[in-house]
Design a protein around this motif. Structure first.
Motif, mmCIF file in Angstrom:
data_model
loop_
_atom_site.group_PDB
_atom_site.id
_atom_site.type_symbol
_atom_site.label_atom_id
_atom_site.label_comp_id
_atom_site.label_asym_id
_atom_site.label_seq_id
_atom_site.Cartn_x
_atom_site.Cartn_y
_atom_site.Cartn_z
ATOM 1 N N GLN A 132 0.309 -3.443 1.552
ATOM 2 C CA GLN A 132 0.716 -4.744 2.093
ATOM 3 C C GLN A 132 0.384 -5.879 1.131
ATOM 4 O O GLN A 132 1.096 -6.891 1.060
ATOM 5 N N GLU A 176 3.148 -7.326 -1.291
ATOM 6 C CA GLU A 176 4.119 -8.318 -0.800
ATOM 7 C C GLU A 176 3.675 -9.731 -1.160
ATOM 8 O O GLU A 176 4.477 -10.564 -1.585
ATOM 9 N N LYS A 225 4.859 5.660 5.938
ATOM 10 C CA LYS A 225 4.408 4.787 7.012
ATOM 11 C C LYS A 225 5.556 4.370 7.930
ATOM 12 O O LYS A 225 6.734 4.504 7.611
ATOM 13 N N SER A 257 5.984 1.097 9.080
ATOM 14 C CA SER A 257 6.443 -0.263 8.783
ATOM 15 C C SER A 257 7.259 -0.310 7.497
ATOM 16 O O SER A 257 6.977 0.432 6.556
ATOM 17 N N GLY A 290 8.414 -1.952 3.901
ATOM 18 C CA GLY A 290 7.669 -2.665 2.873
ATOM 19 C C GLY A 290 7.077 -1.730 1.845
ATOM 20 O O GLY A 290 7.357 -0.536 1.812
ATOM 21 N N THR A 302 -6.454 -7.637 1.362
ATOM 22 C CA THR A 302 -5.227 -7.867 2.124
ATOM 23 C C THR A 302 -5.378 -9.062 3.056
ATOM 24 O O THR A 302 -4.484 -9.915 3.155
ATOM 25 N N LYS A 359 -3.262 -12.538 2.946
ATOM 26 C CA LYS A 359 -2.552 -13.021 4.143
ATOM 27 C C LYS A 359 -2.992 -14.443 4.480
ATOM 28 O O LYS A 359 -2.159 -15.300 4.810
ATOM 29 N N SER A 387 0.640 3.167 8.739
ATOM 30 C CA SER A 387 1.018 1.780 8.452
ATOM 31 C C SER A 387 -0.189 0.858 8.478
ATOM 32 O O SER A 387 -0.319 -0.033 7.631
ATOM 33 N N TYR A 430 -0.573 -2.888 7.073
ATOM 34 C CA TYR A 430 0.443 -3.586 7.867
ATOM 35 C C TYR A 430 -0.080 -3.880 9.274
ATOM 36 O O TYR A 430 0.482 -3.445 10.281
ATOM 37 N N ASP A 484 2.285 -6.128 11.780
ATOM 38 C CA ASP A 484 3.600 -5.636 12.178
ATOM 39 C C ASP A 484 3.578 -5.296 13.663
ATOM 40 O O ASP A 484 3.218 -4.188 14.062
#
Length: 411
Positions: free
Chosen positions: A51, A54, A92, A94, A96, A310, A314, A380, A385, A388
């Motif tokens: 993640q 991204e 996974k 999700s 991405g 992560t 975020k 995921s 993730y 999600d």
């Protein structure tokens, strides 16, 4: 005392600060980062989650990371006695990214900071924040290594000071974590793991202590033939072992036969062994007048699922979006637009961390008759993730679905 002005002041040039700076520079904002340390400098949190990619990509730093030569990572392997399982993050639930990297943080963090500079942010290393005055035009007092003290006035401050937790300390925002006081002892070794072993260098290895379900080891391979090796346990467990940090770590690693065999030819002493204790942290609020807290400056759970970087990315993404709207003249509700969304994912990770230490999650991952779709949903979250909400195990805020799954796997 000299006074400067900027639009966005970021305290800390770690992952959260550098990614936030790069995103804000894409908006055309004037960004100044002040960092107490000199880079490169060591940090833990060396196994990224997919993640994260991204946010790195959105910040315009993807090429910097991809070309750096870090160890490719596509999943996580788990071991507990004679039990083995692994998750390939490409499988996974999700959408991405399904792959990422395992990184030496000294190099990784410096690379991101240089990327933020390349995009136009000013980064001042060796500059320490001494005091802060929040408000509509927040101000900080800074000590420079050679020129003495000066003041910076900004439109907004982002605290990305990591475990230094600058604003929570200065503004008395800290609140107790509800996790037991745990610690970690860790080092880097030249692992010399033979190629014919079943060790997959593309995955982090998480090993549960053979007698203590709440004690675990990490083994994170790097591209240079070394790996990061550490053990996590409650402080009382770690305190049983005498000697130096290296001797204590070697003794605890020696209690797991499989890990001992895997590292039988390892060369210790690549890096001095270190210990940190009581790293879990929380705050009463993630924002206030003229400031917001990013990453570990706000909350840190536990290293078991490598969620720290992560969460940091975020928080940077959410803060950058709030500031984009602010400069566009829109009304920004930092609680609704920043704090609540960020804490939602943190809460998902928290459920998994708590279930891990209680042993229930370990029953889930080693269950031999797992349904592929359920395993993909679990995968995921392990891949980062945690926001999600199409994933039932993310949407289930009460944790009931997880508890039912634990019961089924234990039956």
């Amino acid at each position: 005392m000299n006074k400067e002005t900027t639009e966005i002041l970021i305290v800390g040039a770690g992952p959260a600060g550098s990614v936030a700076a790069a995103m804000l520079r894409q908006q055309g904002r004037k960004v100044l980062i002040v960092e107490r340390e000199r880079f490169p400098r060591f940090s833990i949190g060396e196994s990224l989650l997919p993640q994260s990619m991204e946010y790195i990509e959105a910040a315009g730093l993807l090429q910097d990371v991809v070309e750096a030569g870090f160890q490719y990572k596509n999943g996580a392997a788990f071991a507990y006695g004679d039990r083995r399982t692994e998750f390939d993050f490409r499988d996974k639930f999700s959408p991405g990214w399904g792959t990422t990297y395992q990184v030496q943080r000294a190099n990784f963090d410096h690379l991101l900071a240089k990327g933020a500079e390349r995009m136009g942010a000013e980064v001042r290393f060796g500059h320490e924040v001494l005091a802060v005055e929040p408000g509509e035009r927040p101000r900080v007092a800074v000590r420079a290594p050679e020129d003495g003290e000066y003041v910076i006035e900004a439109d907004f401050i982002l605290d990305a000071s990591g475990f230094g937790r600058l604003l929570p300390r200065l503004l008395k925002l800290e609140s107790p974590s509800n996790f037991p006081v745990r610690g970690a002892i860790f080092t880097h070794v030249r692992d010399n793991i033979p190629p014919e072993s079943d060790f997959d260098r593309n995955k982090i290895l998480i090993t549960t202590h053979p007698q203590h379900v709440d004690v675990w080891y990490w083994t994170i391979p790097f591209s240079n033939g070394c790996c990061s090796l550490g053990v996590v346990a409650e402080r009382e467990f770690l305190d049983r072992y005498p000697g130096s940090e290296l001797e204590r770590l070697q003794a605890i690693v020696g209690e797991d036969p499989n890990l001992s065999r895997l590292l039988a030819k390892a060369e210790w002493g690549v890096m001095p062994a270190k210990q940190i204790v009581g790293y879990s942290a929380n705050v009463a609020s993630l924002w206030g007048p003229g400031y917001a807290l990013l990453g570990n400056a706000g909350e840190f759970l536990d290293p078991v699922f490598s969620s720290g970087v992560t969460i940091a990315f975020k928080s940077a993404q959410l803060a950058a979006e709030c500031l984009r709207r602010k400069y566009a003249g829109a009304s920004v509700d930092w609680e609704a637009d920043f704090s609540i969304p960020l804490r939602a994912g943190v809460k998902t990770f928290r459920r998994f961390v708590e279930a891990w230490y209680q042993g229930g999650f370990q029953k889930i991952i080693y269950f031999e008759k797992a349904q592929p779709e359920v395993r993909a949903m679990i995968c995921s979250i392990l891949a980062g993730y945690a926001w999600d909400t199409d994933n039932p195990y993310v949407a289930d805020e009460s944790g009931r679905r997880m508890r039912v799954l634990e019961e089924l796997c234990a039956a």
